[in-house]
Design a protein around this motif. Structure first.
Motif, short mmCIF file in Angstrom:
data_model
loop_
_atom_site.label_atom_id
_atom_site.label_comp_id
_atom_site.label_asym_id
_atom_site.label_seq_id
_atom_site.Cartn_x
_atom_site.Cartn_y
_atom_site.Cartn_z
N HIS A 306 10.02 -6.80 -4.87
CA HIS A 306 10.36 -5.59 -5.62
C HIS A 306 10.36 -4.43 -4.62
CE1 HIS A 306 10.72 -3.32 -9.38
NE2 HIS A 306 9.89 -2.43 -8.86
N ASP A 307 11.51 -4.21 -3.98
CA ASP A 307 11.59 -3.19 -2.92
C ASP A 307 12.03 -1.84 -3.49
OD1 ASP A 307 14.12 -4.11 -3.50
OD2 ASP A 307 14.84 -4.01 -1.43
N ASP A 308 11.19 -1.27 -4.33
CA ASP A 308 11.46 0.05 -4.91
C ASP A 308 10.98 1.13 -3.94
OD1 ASP A 308 8.84 -0.74 -5.28
OD2 ASP A 308 8.57 0.44 -7.10
N LEU A 309 11.61 1.17 -2.77
CA LEU A 309 11.13 2.01 -1.68
C LEU A 309 11.28 3.50 -1.97
CD1 LEU A 309 12.52 -0.06 1.33
CD2 LEU A 309 10.33 -0.28 0.13
N GLY A 310 12.10 3.84 -2.95
CA GLY A 310 12.22 5.25 -3.30
C GLY A 310 11.03 5.77 -4.06
N ASP A 311 10.30 4.87 -4.74
CA ASP A 311 9.15 5.28 -5.54
C ASP A 311 7.83 5.11 -4.82
OD1 ASP A 311 10.80 5.87 -7.69
OD2 ASP A 311 10.70 3.83 -8.47
N MET A 312 7.76 4.16 -3.92
CA MET A 312 6.48 3.84 -3.29
C MET A 312 6.69 3.43 -1.84
SD MET A 312 3.20 3.35 -3.39
CE MET A 312 2.85 3.46 -5.14
N ARG A 313 5.90 4.01 -0.96
CA ARG A 313 5.91 3.60 0.44
C ARG A 313 4.48 3.61 0.97
NH1 ARG A 313 10.39 3.03 3.55
NH2 ARG A 313 12.39 3.65 2.65
N ILE A 314 4.23 2.73 1.92
CA ILE A 314 2.94 2.70 2.60
C ILE A 314 3.21 2.97 4.08
CG2 ILE A 314 1.02 1.23 3.32
CD1 ILE A 314 1.11 -0.10 0.65
N SER A 315 2.42 3.83 4.67
CA SER A 315 2.67 4.24 6.05
C SER A 315 2.40 3.08 7.01
CB SER A 315 1.77 5.42 6.41
OG SER A 315 0.41 5.02 6.47
N GLU A 316 3.09 3.12 8.13
CA GLU A 316 2.87 2.10 9.15
C GLU A 316 1.43 2.16 9.67
OE1 GLU A 316 4.55 0.84 13.58
OE2 GLU A 316 5.78 2.09 12.26
N LYS A 317 0.88 3.36 9.72
CA LYS A 317 -0.50 3.51 10.18
C LYS A 317 -1.46 2.73 9.29
CE LYS A 317 -3.99 7.07 11.11
NZ LYS A 317 -4.29 8.53 11.09
N LEU A 318 -1.26 2.80 7.98
CA LEU A 318 -2.12 2.07 7.06
C LEU A 318 -1.90 0.57 7.17
CD1 LEU A 318 -4.17 2.01 4.74
CD2 LEU A 318 -2.28 2.38 3.14
N ILE A 319 -0.65 0.17 7.39
CA ILE A 319 -0.36 -1.26 7.52
C ILE A 319 -1.00 -1.83 8.79
CG2 ILE A 319 1.49 -2.95 7.85
CD1 ILE A 319 3.29 -1.15 6.14
N VAL A 320 -0.91 -1.09 9.87
CA VAL A 320 -1.49 -1.55 11.14
C VAL A 320 -3.01 -1.64 11.03
CG1 VAL A 320 -1.88 -0.93 13.56
CG2 VAL A 320 0.40 -0.68 12.55
N ALA A 321 -3.62 -0.66 10.39
CA ALA A 321 -5.09 -0.61 10.34
C ALA A 321 -5.57 -0.29 8.94
CB ALA A 321 -5.60 0.43 11.34
N PRO A 322 -5.50 -1.24 8.01
CA PRO A 322 -6.00 -1.01 6.66
C PRO A 322 -7.53 -0.87 6.67
CG PRO A 322 -5.42 -3.31 6.95
CD PRO A 322 -4.96 -2.60 8.18
N PRO A 323 -8.09 -0.21 5.67
CA PRO A 323 -9.53 0.06 5.69
C PRO A 323 -10.41 -1.19 5.70
CG PRO A 323 -8.54 0.69 3.58
CD PRO A 323 -7.42 0.42 4.51
N ILE A 324 -10.02 -2.22 4.91
CA ILE A 324 -10.84 -3.44 4.86
C ILE A 324 -9.91 -4.65 4.88
CG2 ILE A 324 -12.56 -4.77 3.59
CD1 ILE A 324 -13.45 -2.19 2.23
N GLU A 325 -9.96 -5.43 5.95
CA GLU A 325 -9.24 -6.70 5.99
C GLU A 325 -10.18 -7.79 5.48
OE1 GLU A 325 -7.30 -7.61 9.69
OE2 GLU A 325 -6.86 -5.50 10.10
N LEU A 326 -9.68 -8.58 4.54
CA LEU A 326 -10.52 -9.59 3.90
C LEU A 326 -10.25 -11.00 4.42
CD1 LEU A 326 -10.23 -8.30 0.22
CD2 LEU A 326 -12.18 -8.02 1.76
N TRP A 327 -9.03 -11.23 4.91
CA TRP A 327 -8.64 -12.57 5.36
C TRP A 327 -7.52 -12.45 6.38
CZ3 TRP A 327 -4.31 -15.66 5.46
CH2 TRP A 327 -4.54 -17.02 5.70
N PRO A 328 -7.47 -13.28 7.44
CA PRO A 328 -8.28 -14.48 7.69
C PRO A 328 -9.67 -14.19 8.23
CG PRO A 328 -6.70 -14.17 9.45
CD PRO A 328 -6.38 -13.12 8.42
N LYS A 329 -9.90 -12.95 8.67
CA LYS A 329 -11.25 -12.57 9.06
C LYS A 329 -11.53 -11.18 8.52
CE LYS A 329 -9.91 -10.74 13.61
NZ LYS A 329 -10.18 -10.81 15.07
N VAL A 330 -12.79 -10.87 8.38
CA VAL A 330 -13.17 -9.57 7.85
C VAL A 330 -13.16 -8.54 8.98
CG1 VAL A 330 -15.01 -8.23 6.77
CG2 VAL A 330 -14.55 -10.57 6.00
#
Length: 353
Positions: A306-330
């Protein structure tokens, strides 16, 4: 004693404002309105009087008329009029709202600590309130204990209400409307948060077994100590050729279960190059024309994307370094709330052990 209808929310905010080095608050004893005057507005009043006030004809001065010759925005003019009103009526109709003294705020912290039955938490808070920087350290400790933090906010507001009542009595003002004691249903709020965390754990446990998924991260309000989050938001990195069908099925389950207790759940997608792709499709059938209301840019081109990119986007910064990675390692980049550790991270680690 004058009887007055009080705007309690505004008055509590004025009493609790710690930034009063550049803002002063006043009470209009005729209307009960809280008036805020900034240092900038007061300086502008002085400048306008210097430029337009004639001491030989004081009755001829009109601040509203003088403002027409001044280059200020509408909201700045409103601030100037308020400051001028306070200056004219101070000491009669308008009275100063006292600032909260540091010792009062410190005593509130100590009194709150006395109410805590958990000895370990109580000791942590007492240690935090020793020496300079006590207020910041006190808040840092509370952020690790959601229920205690919410009790503190309620306790603090009730203390402020009591100080206001004492001050009004000194000013011979009797409130027509009395404040309601602040109460927080911590248990109900935390129950919903914990339900969302349980759904996150189930999602991660199942999604981690789907071929093509390379990382699952938790983002959004569940990564904070917010006691009443509205959504469970997960960021999933997928390979370019992965079949999204099983992941979309899990996404619908997450969303459906969350909606059963009036919350939401979203699965956001990224590729290995850290590009945001969109979300998993919320429909069981995915393809052009299947849903007239579908707002995906390329509906069906990649099934269940569902690529509704006009309504919602996530920054590359957040994708590179999300606050909590749960898998494959914490991997954690924030202070992880205690319940996230206990209800998500630790159970997942035990399952994978």
């Amino acid at each position: 004693m004058k009887r007055l209808h009080i705007d309690w929310s505004e008055l509590i905010a004025a009493f609790a404002d710690s930034s009063t080095w550049e803002i002063n608050y006043y009470l209009d004893t005729e209307t009960g309105q809280v008036l805020m005057v900034t240092d900038d507005a007061r300086r502008q009043v002085e400048q306008i009087y210097e430029a337009h006030f004639d001491p030989d004809a004081p009755d001829s001065f009109d601040m509203t008329a003088a403002l027409t010759a001044v280059s200020l925005s509408d909201w700045e003019k409103e601030d100037v009029l308020t400051a001028d009103f306070v200056e004219i009526n101070f000491g009669s109709r308008v009275i100063d709202i006292p600032e909260t003294q540091s010792y009062e705020a410190y005593n509130e912290m100590q009194n709150f600590i006395d109410t805590i039955e958990d000895e370990r938490m109580s000791n942590q808070l007492r240690t935090a309130t020793e020496g300079r920087g006590a207020f910041g350290r006190f808040r840092d400790v509370l952020r690790q204990h959601l229920a205690a933090e919410q009790r503190w906010y309620a306790f603090q507001e009730n203390q402020v209400q009591q100080r206001i009542l004492e001050w009004l009595e000194e000013e011979e003002i009797e409130p027509i409307n009395m404040p309601q004691p602040k109460e927080v249903n911590i248990e109900a709020m935390l129950e919903l948060r914990h339900k969302l965390l349980a759904e996150v754990r189930l999602f991660v446990h199942a999604a981690s077994r789907i071929p093509g998924i390379t990382r699952i991260a938790l983002i959004g309000s569940l990564t904070t100590d917010k006691p009443d989050p509205k959504d469970a938001d997960l960021l999933v990195t997928v390979t370019n050729g992965m079949d999204l069908t099983p992941l979309a099925t899990l996404g619908r389950k997450l969303q459906g279960h969350a909606q059963s207790f009036n919350r939401g759940g979203e699965v956001f997608l990224a590729d290995p190059q850290h590009h945001y792709l969109g979300r998993t499709c919320p429909w069981k059938q995915c393809g052009p024309g299947t849903r007239a209301s579908c707002d995906a840019y390329h509906c069906g081109k990649r099934p269940f994307l569902h690529d509704d990119l006009g309504d919602m986007r996530i920054s590359e910064k957040l994708i590179v370094a999300p606050p909590i990675e749960l898998w494959p390692k914490v991997v954690t980049r924030v202070v992880v709330p205690e319940d996230v550790v206990e209800r998500v991270i630790r159970p997942l680690q035990q399952q994978d052990a």
